[in-house]
Design a protein around this motif. Structure first.
Motif, PDB file in Angstrom:
ATOM      1  N   ALA A  71      58.282  79.829  76.884  1.00  0.00           N
ATOM      2  CA  ALA A  71      56.832  79.992  76.908  1.00  0.00           C
ATOM      3  C   ALA A  71      56.451  81.118  75.962  1.00  0.00           C
ATOM      4  O   ALA A  71      57.155  82.137  75.873  1.00  0.00           O
ATOM      5  CB  ALA A  71      56.340  80.299  78.319  1.00  0.00           C
ATOM      6  N   LEU A  72      55.352  80.941  75.253  1.00  0.00           N
ATOM      7  CA  LEU A  72      54.914  81.961  74.304  1.00  0.00           C
ATOM      8  C   LEU A  72      53.401  81.911  74.147  1.00  0.00           C
ATOM      9  O   LEU A  72      52.752  80.931  74.510  1.00  0.00           O
ATOM     10  CB  LEU A  72      55.609  81.771  72.953  1.00  0.00           C
ATOM     11  CG  LEU A  72      55.616  80.365  72.336  1.00  0.00           C
ATOM     12  CD1 LEU A  72      54.425  80.178  71.438  1.00  0.00           C
ATOM     13  CD2 LEU A  72      56.900  80.128  71.546  1.00  0.00           C
ATOM     14  N   ILE A  73      52.851  82.979  73.603  1.00  0.00           N
ATOM     15  CA  ILE A  73      51.422  83.067  73.315  1.00  0.00           C
ATOM     16  C   ILE A  73      51.265  83.187  71.806  1.00  0.00           C
ATOM     17  O   ILE A  73      51.907  84.020  71.161  1.00  0.00           O
ATOM     18  CB  ILE A  73      50.776  84.258  74.032  1.00  0.00           C
ATOM     19  CG1 ILE A  73      50.831  84.054  75.551  1.00  0.00           C
ATOM     20  CG2 ILE A  73      49.329  84.434  73.585  1.00  0.00           C
ATOM     21  CD1 ILE A  73      50.352  85.245  76.352  1.00  0.00           C
ATOM     22  N   MET A  74      50.416  82.325  71.246  1.00  0.00           N
ATOM     23  CA  MET A  74      50.258  82.227  69.800  1.00  0.00           C
ATOM     24  C   MET A  74      48.774  82.281  69.440  1.00  0.00           C
ATOM     25  O   MET A  74      47.932  81.806  70.194  1.00  0.00           O
ATOM     26  CB  MET A  74      50.880  80.904  69.317  1.00  0.00           C
ATOM     27  CG  MET A  74      50.895  80.689  67.835  1.00  0.00           C
ATOM     28  SD  MET A  74      51.595  79.064  67.406  1.00  0.00           S
ATOM     29  CE  MET A  74      53.248  79.199  68.073  1.00  0.00           C
ATOM     30  N   ASP A  75      48.463  82.858  68.276  1.00  0.00           N
ATOM     31  CA  ASP A  75      47.070  82.887  67.842  1.00  0.00           C
ATOM     32  C   ASP A  75      46.809  81.771  66.823  1.00  0.00           C
ATOM     33  O   ASP A  75      47.684  80.960  66.524  1.00  0.00           O
ATOM     34  CB  ASP A  75      46.689  84.265  67.299  1.00  0.00           C
ATOM     35  CG  ASP A  75      47.405  84.621  65.992  1.00  0.00           C
ATOM     36  OD1 ASP A  75      48.047  83.742  65.387  1.00  0.00           O
ATOM     37  OD2 ASP A  75      47.325  85.798  65.572  1.00  0.00           O
ATOM     38  N   HIS A  76      45.584  81.735  66.272  1.00  0.00           N
ATOM     39  CA  HIS A  76      45.205  80.639  65.382  1.00  0.00           C
ATOM     40  C   HIS A  76      45.955  80.683  64.053  1.00  0.00           C
ATOM     41  O   HIS A  76      46.007  79.688  63.341  1.00  0.00           O
ATOM     42  CB  HIS A  76      43.692  80.679  65.123  1.00  0.00           C
ATOM     43  CG  HIS A  76      43.238  81.883  64.367  1.00  0.00           C
ATOM     44  ND1 HIS A  76      43.004  83.100  64.971  1.00  0.00           N
ATOM     45  CD2 HIS A  76      42.975  82.077  63.042  1.00  0.00           C
ATOM     46  CE1 HIS A  76      42.609  83.979  64.071  1.00  0.00           C
ATOM     47  NE2 HIS A  76      42.584  83.389  62.890  1.00  0.00           N
ATOM     48  N   ARG A  77      46.550  81.843  63.721  1.00  0.00           N
ATOM     49  CA  ARG A  77      47.339  81.950  62.488  1.00  0.00           C
ATOM     50  C   ARG A  77      48.771  81.472  62.684  1.00  0.00           C
ATOM     51  O   ARG A  77      49.567  81.520  61.759  1.00  0.00           O
ATOM     52  CB  ARG A  77      47.347  83.397  61.998  1.00  0.00           C
ATOM     53  CG  ARG A  77      45.966  84.027  61.866  1.00  0.00           C
ATOM     54  CD  ARG A  77      46.108  85.484  61.441  1.00  0.00           C
ATOM     55  NE  ARG A  77      44.828  86.164  61.517  1.00  0.00           N
ATOM     56  CZ  ARG A  77      44.454  86.957  62.515  1.00  0.00           C
ATOM     57  NH1 ARG A  77      45.277  87.167  63.539  1.00  0.00           N
ATOM     58  NH2 ARG A  77      43.274  87.529  62.510  1.00  0.00           N
ATOM     59  N   PHE A  85      47.760  75.558  76.223  1.00  0.00           N
ATOM     60  CA  PHE A  85      46.649  75.951  77.089  1.00  0.00           C
ATOM     61  C   PHE A  85      45.834  77.018  76.363  1.00  0.00           C
ATOM     62  O   PHE A  85      46.325  78.129  76.129  1.00  0.00           O
ATOM     63  CB  PHE A  85      47.173  76.502  78.418  1.00  0.00           C
ATOM     64  CG  PHE A  85      48.069  75.561  79.168  1.00  0.00           C
ATOM     65  CD1 PHE A  85      47.546  74.608  80.025  1.00  0.00           C
ATOM     66  CD2 PHE A  85      49.455  75.622  79.008  1.00  0.00           C
ATOM     67  CE1 PHE A  85      48.376  73.732  80.723  1.00  0.00           C
ATOM     68  CE2 PHE A  85      50.293  74.756  79.698  1.00  0.00           C
ATOM     69  CZ  PHE A  85      49.757  73.804  80.552  1.00  0.00           C
ATOM     70  N   ALA A  86      44.604  76.677  75.986  1.00  0.00           N
ATOM     71  CA  ALA A  86      43.738  77.642  75.310  1.00  0.00           C
ATOM     72  C   ALA A  86      43.316  78.725  76.302  1.00  0.00           C
ATOM     73  O   ALA A  86      42.864  78.424  77.409  1.00  0.00           O
ATOM     74  CB  ALA A  86      42.517  76.940  74.733  1.00  0.00           C
ATOM     75  N   LEU A  87      43.462  79.983  75.912  1.00  0.00           N
ATOM     76  CA  LEU A  87      43.053  81.080  76.787  1.00  0.00           C
ATOM     77  C   LEU A  87      41.527  81.146  76.834  1.00  0.00           C
ATOM     78  O   LEU A  87      40.860  80.930  75.819  1.00  0.00           O
ATOM     79  CB  LEU A  87      43.636  82.397  76.285  1.00  0.00           C
ATOM     80  CG  LEU A  87      45.174  82.446  76.210  1.00  0.00           C
ATOM     81  CD1 LEU A  87      45.643  83.842  75.840  1.00  0.00           C
ATOM     82  CD2 LEU A  87      45.795  82.013  77.533  1.00  0.00           C
ATOM     83  N   PRO A  88      40.970  81.443  78.005  1.00  0.00           N
ATOM     84  CA  PRO A  88      39.510  81.324  78.180  1.00  0.00           C
ATOM     85  C   PRO A  88      38.701  82.509  77.662  1.00  0.00           C
ATOM     86  O   PRO A  88      37.521  82.612  77.952  1.00  0.00           O
ATOM     87  CB  PRO A  88      39.376  81.217  79.698  1.00  0.00           C
ATOM     88  CG  PRO A  88      40.531  81.989  80.233  1.00  0.00           C
ATOM     89  CD  PRO A  88      41.665  81.780  79.260  1.00  0.00           C
ATOM     90  N   ASP A  89      39.316  83.413  76.887  1.00  0.00           N
ATOM     91  CA  ASP A  89      38.597  84.604  76.446  1.00  0.00           C
ATOM     92  C   ASP A  89      37.977  84.459  75.065  1.00  0.00           C
ATOM     93  O   ASP A  89      37.427  85.409  74.514  1.00  0.00           O
ATOM     94  CB  ASP A  89      39.533  85.817  76.464  1.00  0.00           C
ATOM     95  CG  ASP A  89      40.789  85.603  75.618  1.00  0.00           C
ATOM     96  OD1 ASP A  89      40.870  84.544  74.964  1.00  0.00           O
ATOM     97  OD2 ASP A  89      41.669  86.480  75.630  1.00  0.00           O
ATOM     98  N   GLY A  90      38.072  83.249  74.461  1.00  0.00           N
ATOM     99  CA  GLY A  90      37.477  83.026  73.158  1.00  0.00           C
ATOM    100  C   GLY A  90      38.226  83.663  72.007  1.00  0.00           C
ATOM    101  O   GLY A  90      37.702  83.729  70.896  1.00  0.00           O
ATOM    102  N   SER A  91      39.442  84.104  72.243  1.00  0.00           N
ATOM    103  CA  SER A  91      40.222  84.781  71.206  1.00  0.00           C
ATOM    104  C   SER A  91      40.897  83.811  70.247  1.00  0.00           C
ATOM    105  O   SER A  91      41.401  84.215  69.203  1.00  0.00           O
ATOM    106  CB  SER A  91      41.290  85.666  71.866  1.00  0.00           C
ATOM    107  OG  SER A  91      42.226  84.863  72.583  1.00  0.00           O
ATOM    108  N   GLY A  92      40.940  82.528  70.609  1.00  0.00           N
ATOM    109  CA  GLY A  92      41.675  81.562  69.804  1.00  0.00           C
ATOM    110  C   GLY A  92      43.154  81.544  70.107  1.00  0.00           C
ATOM    111  O   GLY A  92      43.916  80.808  69.470  1.00  0.00           O
TER     112      GLY A  92
END
Length: 280
Positions: A116-122, A234-241
């Motif tokens: 499991a990992l967290i990734m941004d739009h880049r 799963f998109a995080l709900p904070d609008g961070s992308g």
């Protein structure tokens, strides 16, 4: 990084004239539809459509966009991309710090049986659990997965479906470029990939867009062999992308056994999972 004119040209070139009732013969030299054919089918003047493709017409109406989307056969992801490109205005993008809330890091620690990992739009990995680090074989926070796929792993063979992965990566980055046209770090990633990969350049020129969601991901791991996994985003709900990605194996499958073995091997190493600022 992306523009309405270029997107319209690439979408027009992929439409088979016969599919929209336009007869063709061997003398036809245009790939896809002609500009005047798109204009006629969408109900706009040829002059206006030509100006759209030349970047001289701005902010087309929603009715025009809907008509063009219909004629060009756009799916929902492409329709959204078209609207963003058409309505783009210069705006500032607040640089992401790459920091993750402690609560999210605890969630990653709770996921023990799947990478499991967290990734941004880049496509920068901001945080990951230990099994994700074991899967990639390196300390993963700070890794850019687009760079990893195109510039580092195409020869080593970690991605069993490398060709498909490259299509997904380019489609996602195209979509991100439309949403964040003034993001310098995203532009830097795209520029580096364009300079370093012929395949990236060819795929980027197609202007395809893809939304990340879910699907099969296969890895040929050097220690445990083939891992056929299912990825959920799963998109995080904070609008961070930012998105949480989880790679799971079918219960009772050889891939589940492989992940279990990989988890045991990973327990002997010390891969950090704390969020870090991705390299520029």
């Amino acid at each position: 990084m992306d523009d309405l004119a270029g997107f319209l040209r690439t979408r027009r070139s992929r439409i088979d004239p016969a599919s929209v009732g336009i007869p063709t013969d061997r003398h036809r030299r245009v790939e896809g539809l002609r500009r005047e054919e798109v204009a006629h089918l969408s109900g706009v003047s040829v002059d206006y459509y030509v100006r759209l493709e030349q970047g001289r017409a701005t902010q087309p109406s929603q009715q025009v966009l809907d008509a063009l989307a219909r004629v060009l056969g756009l799916d929902e992801t492409e329709r959204g991309h078209l609207r963003r490109l058409a309505c783009q205005r210069p705006r500032r993008t607040r640089p992401s710090s790459g920091r993750i809330r402690p609560e999210l890091l605890r969630v990653l620690d709770l996921v023990t049986d799947a990478p499991a990992l967290i990734m941004d739009h880049r496509m920068d990995v901001l945080a990951a659990n230990r099994l994700a680090s074991a899967l990639y074989g390196l300390p993963i926070p700070g890794l850019n997965t687009a760079r990893h796929i195109f510039l580092e792993e195409n020869e080593r063979g970690l991605y069993a479906d490398w060709d498909s992965c490259t299509l997904d990566v380019v489609g996602h980055l195209r979509l991100a470029a439309g949403k964040h046209p003034d993001d310098p770090r995203l532009a830097s990633v795209i520029g580096e990939l364009s300079m370093g990969s012929e395949r990236f350049r060819r795929l980027w020129a197609r202007a395809d867009v893809r939304a990340r969601g879910h699907g099969r991901k296969a890895f040929q791991h050097p220690l445990v062999g083939l891992l056929e996994l299912h990825q959920e985003n799963f998109a995080l709900p904070d609008g961070s992308g930012q998105e949480l990605l989880v790679l799971s194996a079918t219960p009772g499958s050889p891939s589940e056994d492989g992940l279990r073995l990989l988890a045991g091997l990973g327990a002997t190493s010390d891969h950090p999972r704390a969020a870090v600022t991705p390299r520029p």
